[in-house]
Design a protein around this motif. Structure first.
Motif, PDB file in Angstrom:
ATOM      1  N   GLY A 132     -17.351 -22.933  -2.431  1.00  0.00           N
ATOM      2  CA  GLY A 132     -17.522 -22.745  -3.871  1.00  0.00           C
ATOM      3  C   GLY A 132     -16.963 -23.961  -4.606  1.00  0.00           C
ATOM      4  O   GLY A 132     -15.843 -24.395  -4.330  1.00  0.00           O
ATOM      5  N   ILE A 169     -18.060 -16.461   0.536  1.00  0.00           N
ATOM      6  CA  ILE A 169     -17.529 -17.769   0.123  1.00  0.00           C
ATOM      7  C   ILE A 169     -16.036 -17.756   0.457  1.00  0.00           C
ATOM      8  O   ILE A 169     -15.227 -17.222  -0.306  1.00  0.00           O
ATOM      9  CB  ILE A 169     -17.725 -18.014  -1.391  1.00  0.00           C
ATOM     10  CG1 ILE A 169     -19.195 -17.868  -1.787  1.00  0.00           C
ATOM     11  CG2 ILE A 169     -17.207 -19.394  -1.779  1.00  0.00           C
ATOM     12  CD1 ILE A 169     -19.435 -17.882  -3.288  1.00  0.00           C
ATOM     13  N   TYR A 197     -13.102 -21.192  -2.819  1.00  0.00           N
ATOM     14  CA  TYR A 197     -13.626 -21.745  -4.069  1.00  0.00           C
ATOM     15  C   TYR A 197     -12.593 -22.718  -4.623  1.00  0.00           C
ATOM     16  O   TYR A 197     -11.411 -22.383  -4.718  1.00  0.00           O
ATOM     17  CB  TYR A 197     -13.875 -20.624  -5.083  1.00  0.00           C
ATOM     18  CG  TYR A 197     -14.292 -21.099  -6.461  1.00  0.00           C
ATOM     19  CD1 TYR A 197     -15.477 -21.793  -6.645  1.00  0.00           C
ATOM     20  CD2 TYR A 197     -13.507 -20.848  -7.582  1.00  0.00           C
ATOM     21  CE1 TYR A 197     -15.865 -22.235  -7.904  1.00  0.00           C
ATOM     22  CE2 TYR A 197     -13.889 -21.269  -8.849  1.00  0.00           C
ATOM     23  CZ  TYR A 197     -15.075 -21.961  -9.006  1.00  0.00           C
ATOM     24  OH  TYR A 197     -15.456 -22.395 -10.247  1.00  0.00           O
ATOM     25  N   ILE A 203     -18.173 -16.962  -9.671  1.00  0.00           N
ATOM     26  CA  ILE A 203     -17.930 -17.415  -8.291  1.00  0.00           C
ATOM     27  C   ILE A 203     -16.529 -17.003  -7.823  1.00  0.00           C
ATOM     28  O   ILE A 203     -16.358 -16.602  -6.672  1.00  0.00           O
ATOM     29  CB  ILE A 203     -18.153 -18.939  -8.144  1.00  0.00           C
ATOM     30  CG1 ILE A 203     -19.587 -19.306  -8.557  1.00  0.00           C
ATOM     31  CG2 ILE A 203     -17.922 -19.369  -6.681  1.00  0.00           C
ATOM     32  CD1 ILE A 203     -19.902 -20.792  -8.474  1.00  0.00           C
TER      33      ILE A 203
END
Ligand code: 5RP
Length: 220
Positions: free
Chosen positions: A25, A76, A79, A106
């Motif tokens: 991310g 993910i 990030y 995100i």
């Protein structure tokens, strides 16, 4: 050592958190631009990225990194993004670059949020940096009046449109002693898309460039 050097050091330290063969991310801003640069030597080891802005997407793609639509991704591990301010609890103000909504989406999906910053960003109480609010354009005046009731001084970010086609109000004059409470209160105002307080989901780790060193700060 300049703030730019501290940003670069923090960004390079974040690369060590990336897991091979995963999607990374990627946030937005000048510190994240250093992070994208730092991905160059390891780009063949990752599957690709999801990005929080058109600007970061363009930069990643120019480097040959595949950028996935978030709707096609459910995992993910890491990030990486910057911040405008952080307190000791790693509650953040974000959105100086106007990408707050996509950034918040995100962070919601990511397992670990690594914040990268120069040392000026860590403050005892947030609010000296005006808090960005993304607003549906037709709600601008109503939302501004409601923000005044919460004790802020909203200023229209003139000539700026977000990647989602909305406007930004920057709230001046806040002393944010209850980040979670304020994040919730602002998001209750009809017409607000989201606000730049990242408190309910703050950073898990802050990598803070301090002179030649990078300090690893965990939430207190
Ligand atoms: C963009 C952001 C950025 O992370 C924040 O503004 C910090 O930017 P910079 O790294 O340029 O200081 O939230 O929406």
């Amino acid at each position: 050592m300049s703030a730019q050097d501290e940003k670069r050091n923090a960004a390079e330290a974040a690369v060590k958190y990336i897991e091979e063969n995963t999607i990374v991310g990627v946030g937005t801003g000048s510190t994240v631009n250093c992070f994208i640069d730092a991905l160059e030597p390891i780009k063949h080891l990752i599957d690709g990225a999801v990005s929080s802005s058109v600007a970061s997407t363009e930069r990643l793609e120019a480097m040959g990194i595949r950028v996935y639509d978030l709707n096609t991704v459910d995992h993910i591990p890491v990030y990486v993004d910057g911040a405008d301010e952080s307190d000791a609890g790693l509650n953040l103000i974000k959105g100086g670059g106007g990408a707050l909504t996509r950034e918040k989406i995100i962070t919601a999906v990511a397992q670990k949020f690594i914040c990268i910053a120069d040392q000026s960003k860590l403050v005892p109480v947030m609010g000296a940096f005006p808090l960005p609010i993304e607003v549906i354009p037709m709600a601008r005046s109503y939302v501004a009046r409601e923000l005044v009731k919460l004790g802020g001084d909203p200023v229209y970010r003139d000539g700026f449109k977000t990647d989602n086609g909305n406007i930004i109000l920057d709230i001046h004059g806040l002393q944010i002693t209850d980040p979670k409470g304020l994040e919730t209160a602002i998001n209750q105002i009809t017409g607000v898309v989201t606000n730049g307080l990242f408190a309910h989901r703050g950073a898990d780790v802050l990598l803070l460039g301090r002179g030649d060193d990078v300090e690893t700060v965990l939430p207190q």
